[in-house]
Design a protein around this motif. Structure first.
Motif, PDB file in Angstrom:
ATOM      1  N   CYS A   7       0.846  -1.196   0.000  1.00 48.52           N
ATOM      2  CA  CYS A   7       0.000   0.000   0.000  1.00 48.52           C
ATOM      3  C   CYS A   7       0.875   1.236   0.000  1.00 48.52           C
ATOM      4  CB  CYS A   7      -0.904   0.013   1.229  1.00 48.52           C
ATOM      5  SG  CYS A   7      -2.035   1.421   1.254  1.00 48.52           S
ATOM      6  N   PHE A   8       0.525   2.198  -0.818  1.00 50.36           N
ATOM      7  CA  PHE A   8       1.316   3.423  -0.917  1.00 50.36           C
ATOM      8  C   PHE A   8       0.383   4.621  -0.824  1.00 50.36           C
ATOM      9  CE2 PHE A   8       3.480   0.082  -3.043  1.00 50.36           C
ATOM     10  CZ  PHE A   8       4.788   0.223  -2.598  1.00 50.36           C
ATOM     11  N   LEU A   9       0.712   5.533   0.110  1.00 50.80           N
ATOM     12  CA  LEU A   9      -0.013   6.779   0.281  1.00 50.80           C
ATOM     13  C   LEU A   9       0.937   7.875  -0.148  1.00 50.80           C
ATOM     14  CD1 LEU A   9      -2.594   8.110   1.384  1.00 50.80           C
ATOM     15  CD2 LEU A   9      -1.458   8.266   3.591  1.00 50.80           C
ATOM     16  N   VAL A  10       0.610   8.573  -1.232  1.00 46.50           N
ATOM     17  CA  VAL A  10       1.640   9.373  -1.859  1.00 46.50           C
ATOM     18  C   VAL A  10       1.152  10.735  -2.290  1.00 46.50           C
ATOM     19  CG1 VAL A  10       3.044   7.476  -2.707  1.00 46.50           C
ATOM     20  CG2 VAL A  10       1.071   8.202  -4.005  1.00 46.50           C
ATOM     21  N   LEU A  11       2.091  11.665  -2.347  1.00 49.30           N
ATOM     22  CA  LEU A  11       1.916  12.942  -3.022  1.00 49.30           C
ATOM     23  C   LEU A  11       2.823  12.926  -4.230  1.00 49.30           C
ATOM     24  CD1 LEU A  11       1.247  16.086  -3.158  1.00 49.30           C
ATOM     25  CD2 LEU A  11       3.453  16.339  -2.089  1.00 49.30           C
ATOM     26  N   ASP A 292      -2.450  -5.104  -4.618  1.00 50.50           N
ATOM     27  CA  ASP A 292      -2.497  -6.327  -3.827  1.00 50.50           C
ATOM     28  C   ASP A 292      -2.773  -7.488  -4.775  1.00 50.50           C
ATOM     29  OD1 ASP A 292      -5.258  -6.408  -4.298  1.00 50.50           O
ATOM     30  OD2 ASP A 292      -5.751  -5.537  -2.349  1.00 50.50           O
ATOM     31  N   GLU A 293      -3.023  -8.657  -4.208  1.00 45.48           N
ATOM     32  CA  GLU A 293      -3.212  -9.832  -5.051  1.00 45.48           C
ATOM     33  C   GLU A 293      -4.513  -9.771  -5.853  1.00 45.48           C
ATOM     34  OE1 GLU A 293      -4.481 -11.054  -0.831  1.00 45.48           O
ATOM     35  OE2 GLU A 293      -3.097  -9.688  -1.831  1.00 45.48           O
ATOM     36  N   ASN A 294      -5.353  -8.783  -5.579  1.00 47.22           N
ATOM     37  CA  ASN A 294      -6.604  -8.613  -6.329  1.00 47.22           C
ATOM     38  C   ASN A 294      -6.496  -7.566  -7.429  1.00 47.22           C
ATOM     39  OD1 ASN A 294      -8.116 -10.506  -4.731  1.00 47.22           O
ATOM     40  ND2 ASN A 294      -8.120  -8.970  -3.094  1.00 47.22           N
ATOM     41  N   GLY A 295      -5.302  -6.960  -7.607  1.00 50.29           N
ATOM     42  CA  GLY A 295      -5.141  -5.981  -8.662  1.00 50.29           C
ATOM     43  C   GLY A 295      -4.657  -4.640  -8.138  1.00 50.29           C
ATOM     44  N   PHE A 296      -5.153  -3.578  -8.740  1.00 45.35           N
ATOM     45  CA  PHE A 296      -4.701  -2.225  -8.467  1.00 45.35           C
ATOM     46  C   PHE A 296      -5.904  -1.361  -8.131  1.00 45.35           C
ATOM     47  CE2 PHE A 296      -3.671   2.096 -10.158  1.00 45.35           C
ATOM     48  CZ  PHE A 296      -2.599   2.388  -9.325  1.00 45.35           C
ATOM     49  N   ALA A 297      -5.723  -0.429  -7.181  1.00 42.39           N
ATOM     50  CA  ALA A 297      -6.781   0.524  -6.834  1.00 42.39           C
ATOM     51  C   ALA A 297      -6.175   1.918  -6.763  1.00 42.39           C
ATOM     52  CB  ALA A 297      -7.428   0.159  -5.510  1.00 42.39           C
ATOM     53  N   LEU A 298      -6.921   2.893  -7.245  1.00 40.82           N
ATOM     54  CA  LEU A 298      -6.509   4.303  -7.222  1.00 40.82           C
ATOM     55  C   LEU A 298      -7.566   5.107  -6.491  1.00 40.82           C
ATOM     56  CD1 LEU A 298      -4.633   6.619  -8.232  1.00 40.82           C
ATOM     57  CD2 LEU A 298      -6.091   6.721 -10.277  1.00 40.82           C
ATOM     58  N   GLY A 300      -8.879   4.651  -3.728  1.00 46.73           N
ATOM     59  CA  GLY A 300      -9.866   3.803  -3.063  1.00 46.73           C
ATOM     60  C   GLY A 300     -10.780   3.027  -3.981  1.00 46.73           C
ATOM     61  N   GLU A 301     -10.598   3.139  -5.302  1.00 48.58           N
ATOM     62  CA  GLU A 301     -11.473   2.452  -6.254  1.00 48.58           C
ATOM     63  C   GLU A 301     -10.656   1.507  -7.134  1.00 48.58           C
ATOM     64  OE1 GLU A 301     -14.725   2.730  -6.317  1.00 48.58           O
ATOM     65  OE2 GLU A 301     -14.801   4.293  -4.779  1.00 48.58           O
ATOM     66  N   PRO A 302     -11.214   0.324  -7.472  1.00 51.76           N
ATOM     67  CA  PRO A 302     -10.504  -0.568  -8.410  1.00 51.76           C
ATOM     68  C   PRO A 302     -10.210   0.160  -9.717  1.00 51.76           C
ATOM     69  CG  PRO A 302     -12.368  -1.688  -7.406  1.00 51.76           C
ATOM     70  CD  PRO A 302     -12.492  -0.243  -7.010  1.00 51.76           C
ATOM     71  N   PHE A 303      -9.019  -0.053 -10.240  1.00 52.73           N
ATOM     72  CA  PHE A 303      -8.560   0.702 -11.404  1.00 52.73           C
ATOM     73  C   PHE A 303      -7.688  -0.202 -12.258  1.00 52.73           C
ATOM     74  CE2 PHE A 303      -5.895   3.627 -13.763  1.00 52.73           C
ATOM     75  CZ  PHE A 303      -6.700   4.735 -14.003  1.00 52.73           C
ATOM     76  N   LYS A 304      -8.087  -0.405 -13.514  1.00 54.83           N
ATOM     77  CA  LYS A 304      -7.283  -1.224 -14.421  1.00 54.83           C
ATOM     78  C   LYS A 304      -6.301  -0.320 -15.164  1.00 54.83           C
ATOM     79  CE  LYS A 304      -7.220  -5.657 -15.858  1.00 54.83           C
ATOM     80  NZ  LYS A 304      -7.257  -6.834 -14.965  1.00 54.83           N
ATOM     81  N   LEU A 305      -5.033  -0.660 -15.091  1.00 50.13           N
ATOM     82  CA  LEU A 305      -4.015   0.076 -15.820  1.00 50.13           C
ATOM     83  C   LEU A 305      -4.106  -0.290 -17.296  1.00 50.13           C
ATOM     84  CD1 LEU A 305      -1.126  -0.533 -13.296  1.00 50.13           C
ATOM     85  CD2 LEU A 305      -2.281   1.655 -13.690  1.00 50.13           C
ATOM     86  N   LEU A 306      -4.479   0.679 -18.126  1.00 50.12           N
ATOM     87  CA  LEU A 306      -4.606   0.487 -19.568  1.00 50.12           C
ATOM     88  C   LEU A 306      -3.430   1.203 -20.208  1.00 50.12           C
ATOM     89  CD1 LEU A 306      -8.442   1.219 -19.830  1.00 50.12           C
ATOM     90  CD2 LEU A 306      -7.313  -0.990 -19.461  1.00 50.12           C
ATOM     91  N   GLY A 307      -2.328   0.485 -20.338  1.00 51.18           N
ATOM     92  CA  GLY A 307      -1.075   1.137 -20.667  1.00 51.18           C
ATOM     93  C   GLY A 307      -0.459   0.711 -21.981  1.00 51.18           C
ATOM     94  N   VAL A 308       0.481   1.520 -22.421  1.00 54.99           N
ATOM     95  CA  VAL A 308       1.312   1.192 -23.580  1.00 54.99           C
ATOM     96  C   VAL A 308       2.771   1.427 -23.210  1.00 54.99           C
ATOM     97  CG1 VAL A 308      -0.441   1.721 -25.312  1.00 54.99           C
ATOM     98  CG2 VAL A 308       1.124   3.531 -24.549  1.00 54.99           C
TER      99      VAL A 308
END
Length: 796
Positions: A7-11, A292-298, A300-308
């Motif tokens: 978990c990362f809390l960041v600026l 976490d093992e369930n993916g990524f959240a941004l 507080g919400e689930p967020f799929k990284l759609l990257g290139v």
């Protein structure tokens, strides 16, 4: 072995932007002299470079050459030369400037840069992708005396990369004047211990120059919103060189790719008499995320990284960085639905990250393509042992204050993953990153999916594991690497040439078919690859299949497609004369291939209805017709008014398709939702070319005026305005007033005409030019000529 939850809390903050006196940043890009000869006398202040070429920076000398098979970098390096080049610049300083501190900043020099000032050697920089500074203060001259900067750049040892690197001082250079007491940007680190829409905080850590030792004064911290209104302020007393304090902030708008809200933080240093000593300003974005093992959240919400994945070159500009061209690339990706970028496989320009902060992209910031074990004879492995820790420190300190940077990658497909040297190297580099920035996860892009054979994973210190390709092993990853978050760090490697349509085959073709084959043996004689999504390199797969494999697995935090744009070099599957890649979703000229619309239909809510191919074929020829669409139940195809049936996408096929015997006329597809037609798209048979249409894009890609480009897209059309895909002509771009052509392109991977040429043949009916005004205050004029067709374009 691995923490179950990361978990990362960041600026996130952006680098130095604007500064108050007495800190002054001077653009140092103009009025350089350049030569490709090599003589150590060029370092002498008394040397006169009378016959040298006058250039402005950023400058890539390689891109100006014609492509050639003889260059030692080969077609994998873009079929362009390296060599040794020298740059020189003279400048004067006033007597009043004595007592100030001066540094020169180089955003990036490829490769092996050595710097002299007034005959004094200031050292060598080995990493061609990282910025570096040199202190000029001890050797400066004032008054009527000239100062002479000389830079030797050595990119002669080749091959040194698996792609085109460019050569020269290819990023910005600036001279920076500071008061004796000043803040050190590299030691300035800004985080947020608390982030929420109700209450947040900003921690500021920085260091003052040695001249501050024993002195007392004040540091004012101030946070402003986009309307320049102050929302938090604090004054801190200092009595030594260290600063470490927090600003308490009320409610803020969280930063995200959909809403990249930025705040401005100023750090102002005053002495006891209230005199301004220094000021730095940063852009701040508040957000929090976790893997976490369930993916990524941004936030507080689930967020799929759609990257290139992207390489650092900018097409016809080569490696010479231009913020306007980079903004064009990013906005084309944004329109496709991309929310994340992987810098493959090296640090990018700081200004690129500025754009990602402002436009809303998450960035996986990658350091290395190799460690001690080489991939090319003269690549970074030569410098790794001596420089990799210092270079990693430079990277993290340079980029840790960017909202866009959310992950650090310490390597791509590193060969040490296959032996136990990988364990200690991974531990050492991860420790360095964590010490400098504990707020972001560290990852690496791997290929070995068996834990017992993967020595980088066995180090047990990476926060997230990335896996390149290995689609059939995805489901075993959570078992093999228990409790560690996972991403698809590189996927696809599909191959396409824009506008080329070969008859389809039932399965994906692998070109080349295996690692035993260097090149494809059954390819096309014109070095093209079909734009149907059915050809890939042997380690990859189609765009549809790669995305589907990630889409249906929530435990994968996201995808990074190889690649967003075609890039110079690495022209798999062909030998020379192929000289640029086929992997891109968008071609080298910035023109989307058809599969762009598959992603747009999957990754956005934009109304998509894209029909392919063109409709110029032989009478009766069987043609595969595809349609990408979204937000509908089905689509229906019509040929000259006759329905050819309705089709729908499925969970396993992301396009509709028909097999159609060609006849001249109109091919139309309609999108149907709830029984009603809501959108239509048409392809018409084109006649002979009789005209060109020139579209000029500028405003959307404007940045600062001085370096902005105008992008001219030429379409070859028939009498009805339909683009002609099969009768290409040469186009000349002829500036008349106040304009310079920076490059031209058409996206064809085996076009051997120099990308710096003002002439370019259309390819499948299209070509582009990049132009720049010489003076911002005046309008510009250019003639675009194709055979007897002449168009005069006025650029305001």
């Amino acid at each position: 072995m691995f923490s179950k939850f990361v978990c990362f809390l960041v600026l996130f903050v952006t680098v130095l932007s604007s500064m108050a006196q007495p800190r002054e940043v001077i653009n140092f890009n103009g009025d350089w002299s350049f030569t490709l000869e090599d003589d150590l006398q060029f370092r002498r202040a008394t040397f006169s470079p009378v016959n040298w070429k006058k250039v402005s920076l950023p400058h890539d000398w390689s891109i100006g050459f014609d492509f050639g098979e003889e260059y030692p970098a080969g077609n994998a390096g873009g079929a362009l030369p390296g060599g040794v080049g020298w740059y020189r610049k003279t400048f004067q300083l006033s007597e009043n400037d004595k007592g100030s501190h001066y540094t020169i900043y180089f955003g990036g020099v490829y490769r092996y840069a050595e710097v002299w000032l007034n005959d004094q050697y200031l050292g060598k920089n080995s990493n061609g992708y990282l910025s570096f500074e040199r202190d000029l203060t001890p050797y400066l001259r004032y008054g009527n005396e000239q100062n002479v900067i000389a830079v030797r750049v050595d990119n002669s040892m080749q091959p040194n990369s698996r792609w085109y690197t460019g050569s020269g001082i290819y990023r910005d250079v600036r001279l920076e004047k500071r008061a004796p007491v000043h803040l050190l940007p590299a030691e300035t680190y800004i985080t947020t211990p608390k982030v929420s829409t109700e209450k947040s905080s900003v921690r500021v850590q920085s260091v003052l120059s040695q001249a501050a030792s024993g002195k007392a004064g004040r540091v004012v911290l101030k946070l402003r919103d986009k309307n320049k209104m102050t929302i938090a302020e604090k004054t801190v007393l200092f009595s030594d060189s260290q600063i470490d304090d927090e600003l308490q902030v009320g409610g803020v708008t969280l930063w995200s790719p959909d809403n990249p809200t930025l705040y401005e933080l100023s750090i102002t240093v005053l002495d006891n008499t209230n005199k301004l000593l220094d000021e730095l300003k940063y852009k701040v974005g508040f957000r929090y995320f976790h893997f976490d093992e369930n993916g990524f959240a941004l936030n507080g919400e689930p967020f799929k990284l759609l990257g290139v994945c992207l390489h650092h070159d900018l097409g016809a500009l080569g490696a010479a960085f231009n913020k306007s061209a980079a903004k064009r690339q990013l906005l084309i990706m944004k329109d496709m639905g991309v929310n994340a970028i992987r810098t493959a496989h090296n640090p990018f320009a700081e200004e690129f990250l500025d754009l990602c902060d402002e436009l809303g992209f998450l960035v996986q910031n990658e350091a290395y393509d190799m460690w001690a074990k080489r991939k090319n004879k003269f690549d970074y492995h030569i410098d790794f042992k001596e420089h990799h820790i210092v270079d990693l420190i430079t990277l993290v300190k340079r980029d840790r204050n960017h909202p866009s940077v959310f992950m650090w990658s310490i390597g791509n497909e590193i060969r040490e993953q296959f032996d136990d040297t990988g364990i200690e190297l991974t531990k050492g580099m991860t420790e360095v990153v964590k010490k400098l920035d504990p707020t972001r996860p560290v990852t690496a892009a791997l290929t070995e999916t068996n834990y017992e054979k993967n020595f980088i994973a066995q180090a047990g210190v990476l926060d997230v594991l990335g896996f390149n390709y290995k689609y059939f092993d995805y489901d075993k990853l959570p078992t093999e690497f228990k409790g560690v978050p996972l991403i698809a760090s590189e996927t696809t490697s599909a191959l396409q040439t824009r506008g080329v349509y070969d008859a389809l085959h039932d399965t994906i073709q692998l070109w080349p078919a295996s690692s035993a084959d260097k090149f494809v043996t059954n390819g096309n004689p014109d070095f093209t690859v079909s734009a149907y999504d059915n050809v890939a390199a042997y380690w990859g797969t189609s765009h549809e299949r790669a995305w589907l494999e990630v889409k249906k697995r929530d435990f994968l935090g996201g995808i990074f497609v190889w690649t967003g744009f075609d890039y110079l070099g690495e022209p798999v599957p062909y030998p020379y004369p192929a000289r640029s890649s086929y992997y891109g979703i968008v071609d080298l000229a910035g023109l989307p291939k058809d599969v762009y619309y598959m992603y747009q239909s999957e990754w956005t809510d934009t109304e998509v209805l894209h029909l392919l191919p063109h409709w110029n074929w032989k009478e009766g020829e069987e043609v595969d017709v595809w349609c990408y669409y979204n937000n509908a139940d089905e689509v229906e195809l019509f040929l000259n008014g006759r329905s050819l049936g309705r089709r729908s996408k499925t969970d396993e096929v992301l396009h509709a398709s028909w097999n159609v015997p060609f006849e001249k006329g109109e091919l139309k597809v309609v999108k149907i939702k709830d029984g009603k037609v809501v959108q239509e798209a048409v392809k018409k048979t084109a006649g002979k070319p009789v005209d060109i249409v020139v579209d000029v894009e500028h405003d959307r890609y404007a940045v600062d005026g001085s370096t902005d480009l105008h992008f001219l897209t030429v379409s070859l059309v028939d009498k009805n305005g339909t683009i002609v895909p099969d009768s290409d002509v040469e186009v000349s771009f002829l500036p008349q007033e106040n304009l310079t052509i920076r490059g031209t392109d058409n996206g064809y991977q085996a076009d051997l005409n120099s990308l710096s040429s003002p002439k370019r043949k259309t390819y499948k009916g299209l070509a582009i030019a990049m132009a720049q005004k010489n003076s911002l205050e005046k309008e510009a004029k250019i003639i675009v000529k194709a055979n007897t067709i002449i168009k005069e374009i006025v650029i305001k």
